[in-house]
Structure formats: C-alpha cells, structure tokens
Design an enzyme around this catalytic site. Sequence first.
Site, PDB file in Angstrom:
ATOM      1  N   ASP A 154       0.862  -1.183   0.000  1.00 17.15           N
ATOM      2  CA  ASP A 154       0.000   0.000   0.000  1.00 17.15           C
ATOM      3  C   ASP A 154       0.896   1.229   0.000  1.00 17.15           C
ATOM      4  O   ASP A 154       2.102   1.144   0.258  1.00 17.15           O
ATOM      5  CB  ASP A 154      -0.918  -0.004   1.237  1.00 17.15           C
ATOM      6  N   GLU A 181      -1.418   8.765   8.222  1.00 17.09           N
ATOM      7  CA  GLU A 181      -0.003   8.360   8.160  1.00 17.09           C
ATOM      8  C   GLU A 181       0.807   8.977   9.298  1.00 17.09           C
ATOM      9  O   GLU A 181       1.820   8.429   9.719  1.00 17.09           O
ATOM     10  CB  GLU A 181       0.605   8.775   6.816  1.00 17.09           C
ATOM     11  N   HIS A 193      -6.980   3.314   3.783  1.00 14.24           N
ATOM     12  CA  HIS A 193      -6.697   4.041   5.025  1.00 14.24           C
ATOM     13  C   HIS A 193      -7.984   4.345   5.798  1.00 14.24           C
ATOM     14  O   HIS A 193      -7.969   4.441   7.025  1.00 14.24           O
ATOM     15  CB  HIS A 193      -5.997   5.379   4.730  1.00 14.24           C
TER      16      HIS A 193
END
Length: 259
Positions: free
Chosen positions: A10, A151, A185
């Site tokens: 990913d 992230e 995500h």
Amino acid sequence: MQTNPIGIFDSGIGGTSIWQEIHSLLPNENTIYLADSANAPYGIKGKQAIIDLSVKNTEYLIHQGCKLIVVACNTATTNAISLLRKNYEVPFIGIEPAIKPAALNSKTKAIGILATKGTLSSELFNNTSSLYSHGLQVVEQVGEGLVELIEMGKVNSEEVRMLLKEYLKPMLEANIDYLVLGCTHYPYLIPLLLEMLPKHIKIIDSGEAVARQTKAVLEKHHLLNTQTTKSKNTFFTNGNPEILKGILDNRFEVDYLNF
C-alpha cells in the site's frame, strides 16, 4: 510455493486494514506487508508515477518469493493493476470501492463515496460506477488530507474531525443511506464516522470481500498453505516504523526499509 508468503503493498499503513481481514480469514498464511509511506499519498500523483511505484513494490515482493500479491491500495489498483497483471506471472488481487452492494441495497437512491482523487478520476472506477449507478445519486468526495493525517498517526485528531465534517456535509444533504470507503486508510476512521453519521447510514469497505477473493485465488492456483504451524508476518516501511507498529497494536515488529 504453498508456504511462500502473500505479499501486500500500500502507499502506507492503510492497507493493514486489508491485511487484518486476510490474516483473520487465513491465519496459517505467511505474509509480507510493504508500506510505501515515504511516497504517500498515491491519490494525488499522476498515473505514471503510480504505475512506477506499483512496479517497484511488486518487484520487491516478487524478489522476496511472494506467491500472490494484494494491491492493498485503491489508487494503485485502479491505475496500475492491469499493467501488473500483463507483466508478471504472479496472481494479483486488487481493491475497488464497493459500489455494487451500496447501489443495489440503497433505499434512498443516494450513496456517498469517499475516496482519493487518484481513485475517483481513474478509468476503472468510472467504468464500475457507471455500471451500477443508474437511477442513483452518487455523491463523490475526495478525502483530501485524510491519508496524510492517518499516516502521521492522527486518526482521532481535531483536524480529521473537521475534514470529515466538511466532506460528509454534501452526502448528508443528499440523504445518502450508504457510505462507501474508497481508500484502505479510511476504515481506521470508522469509529469517528459512526459517531458523526446518523445510525441508519451503513458504512461499506472492501476488506472482507478482498480476503475472500484472496482465498479463492489461492485455492484456484493450488497455493493455499495447508500447514498448521504458526504463520510468519513481516512488516516493512520506509516511513516511521512506530506509526505502523502502533496501528498493529504493537503485536508485531516493524522493520525500516529504504526502498
């Protein structure tokens, strides 16, 4: 080959939502997870850049002996998977927004899709959307900024809440009854979304369907691991290992890899 690992990549940590579903359904399978966090998000990049990154990730996983590769990124799937399938012999599993179940089950005839720009603008997404969206109002929303915040480990931050409030507003005004998450995500935002959305709105992501498809393809190619020894699950990132480790509840070691 049966004991060789499943490779999963990913643009960052989001694909671990897919890894969790695969590991839950296929606990005996060895896995290698590759988080290309240094290049996240893929959703704002051009098609060729996404293809180049997908090729890089694929070749690393093939070099590690992976028997099957899961492209655990909607943007990479919609932009690069057809090329990957043409150029490599290993089977590939892709991720697409689950428009079909939302479209077929919507009572209000309005659904929302939260995804990256790279997914929403892709030919594959538009082909799928046009197949199932006849007679429906489809509210597409680019989740700009969400991947970057996830992230950074800011899943429950005020910044994320403010963005979601803005992105959900046109969907609520359209009276959607299904919200399709078009980025791996985004399942990490489900607890927040459940707080913010009316109870009747159902949230759909692709994780379970991808795990079932992975099992089916392994069976088809006689690659299912029948051994009952404890599986080996390896995680690599070119970002901050602690963030990936945290999203995995500190159950696994994460190695930094400069790739």
